[in-house]
Scaffold this active site. Structure first.
Site, PDB file in Angstrom:
ATOM      1  N   LYS A  13       9.050  12.915  12.174  1.00 18.92           N
ATOM      2  CA  LYS A  13       9.104  14.278  11.632  1.00 18.92           C
ATOM      3  C   LYS A  13       9.098  15.328  12.755  1.00 18.92           C
ATOM      4  CE  LYS A  13       5.313  13.929   9.106  1.00 18.92           C
ATOM      5  NZ  LYS A  13       4.808  12.564   9.427  1.00 18.92           N
ATOM      6  N   ARG A  88      -0.236  17.334   2.663  1.00 18.79           N
ATOM      7  CA  ARG A  88      -0.611  15.912   2.718  1.00 18.79           C
ATOM      8  C   ARG A  88      -1.412  15.485   1.501  1.00 18.79           C
ATOM      9  NH1 ARG A  88      -0.370  15.430   8.708  1.00 18.79           N
ATOM     10  NH2 ARG A  88      -0.806  13.321   9.371  1.00 18.79           N
ATOM     11  N   ARG A 127       4.293   4.855  21.514  1.00 13.09           N
ATOM     12  CA  ARG A 127       3.929   6.263  21.708  1.00 13.09           C
ATOM     13  C   ARG A 127       2.520   6.369  22.309  1.00 13.09           C
ATOM     14  NH1 ARG A 127       4.352  10.544  16.735  1.00 13.09           N
ATOM     15  NH2 ARG A 127       2.284   9.815  16.182  1.00 13.09           N
ATOM     16  N   ARG A 133      -2.047   9.532  22.877  1.00 18.26           N
ATOM     17  CA  ARG A 133      -2.731  10.201  21.772  1.00 18.26           C
ATOM     18  C   ARG A 133      -3.756   9.257  21.188  1.00 18.26           C
ATOM     19  NH1 ARG A 133       0.818  13.016  17.090  1.00 18.26           N
ATOM     20  NH2 ARG A 133      -0.892  12.324  15.776  1.00 18.26           N
ATOM     21  N   ARG A 144      -4.623   6.077   9.306  1.00 20.61           N
ATOM     22  CA  ARG A 144      -3.698   7.178   8.999  1.00 20.61           C
ATOM     23  C   ARG A 144      -2.652   6.738   7.973  1.00 20.61           C
ATOM     24  NH1 ARG A 144      -1.566   8.642  14.617  1.00 20.61           N
ATOM     25  NH2 ARG A 144      -0.485  10.362  13.599  1.00 20.61           N
TER      26      ARG A 144
END
Ligand code: AMP
Length: 189
Positions: A13, A88, A127, A133, A144
């Site tokens: 996204k 969300r 990632r 992160r 998540r």
């Protein structure tokens, strides 16, 4: 144009939102980016949400709705808004409808990036290695993903029923996903 880029975490996204910003001059409203900036700045809000972000759980609707409200005020008259990682929950979706209604606009298009969850895990591990992160580590990422399936996925039938949901294959190459989004936006216009 009020466009929701919809999909699980790491569906791409953010990447697609940035392309739309560069190509169309829309404003990207990423609640995740806003919350991470708050954490990095050490603000009161940042301190409040830091551990929630690290756990992979969702911060309260109230907090993210206030962030979006504030951004809409600050960017009045923009060509368009891309909601990335918001709404969300059903409560957030209802609040967004109200925020837009009070400004005489509405959600015009919801583009769902359809992705394979197993492939997401591979994508996010990469990632994590590249960007570090904390909430991309595999254990937190599973939380998540669970939150997405429990709290966010129920928005799909709601937007579908309104006739504003478009689906794009999020597993394709970045430029192909962009072309799919362009086509969906043309249809929505
Ligand atoms: P993201 O970068 O969109 O994956 O968001 C990172 C984290 O920020 C999420 O795992 C949540 O803890 C928090 N967050 C971001 N957006 C929202 C939202 N709309 N509602 C609740 N929590 C959010």
């Amino acid at each position: 144009m009020n466009l929701i880029l919809f999909g699980p975490p790491a569906a791409g996204k953010g990447t697609q939102a940035k392309k739309l910003v560069a190509e169309r001059g829309y404003i990207q409203l990423s609640t995740g980016d806003m919350l991470r900036a708050a954490v990095a700045s050490g603000s009161e809000l940042g301190n409040k949400v830091k551990s929630i972000l690290e756990s992979g759980a969702l911060v309260s609707d109230e907090i993210v709705i206030a962030l979006i409200d504030d951004q809409l005020n600050q960017n009045e008259g923009a060509a368009g808004f891309i909601y990335d990682g918001f709404p969300r929950t059903v409560g957030q979706a209802e609040a967004l409808d109200e925020l837009l209604k009070s400004r005489g606009t509405q959600v015009d298009c919801v583009i769902r990036l359809v992705v394979d969850e197993q492939a997401l895990l591979t994508r996010v591990t990469k990632r994590f290695e590249e960007q570090g992160r904390k909430d991309d580590n595999p254990a937190t990422f599973s939380v998540r993903l669970e939150k997405y399936n429990a709290d966010t996925a129920p928005l799909v039938p709601i937007y579908a029923e309104r006739g504003i949901l478009r689906e794009v294959d999020g597993m394709a190459a970045i430029d192909e996903v962009s072309s799919g989004i362009d086509a969906a936006l043309k249809e929505a216009a």
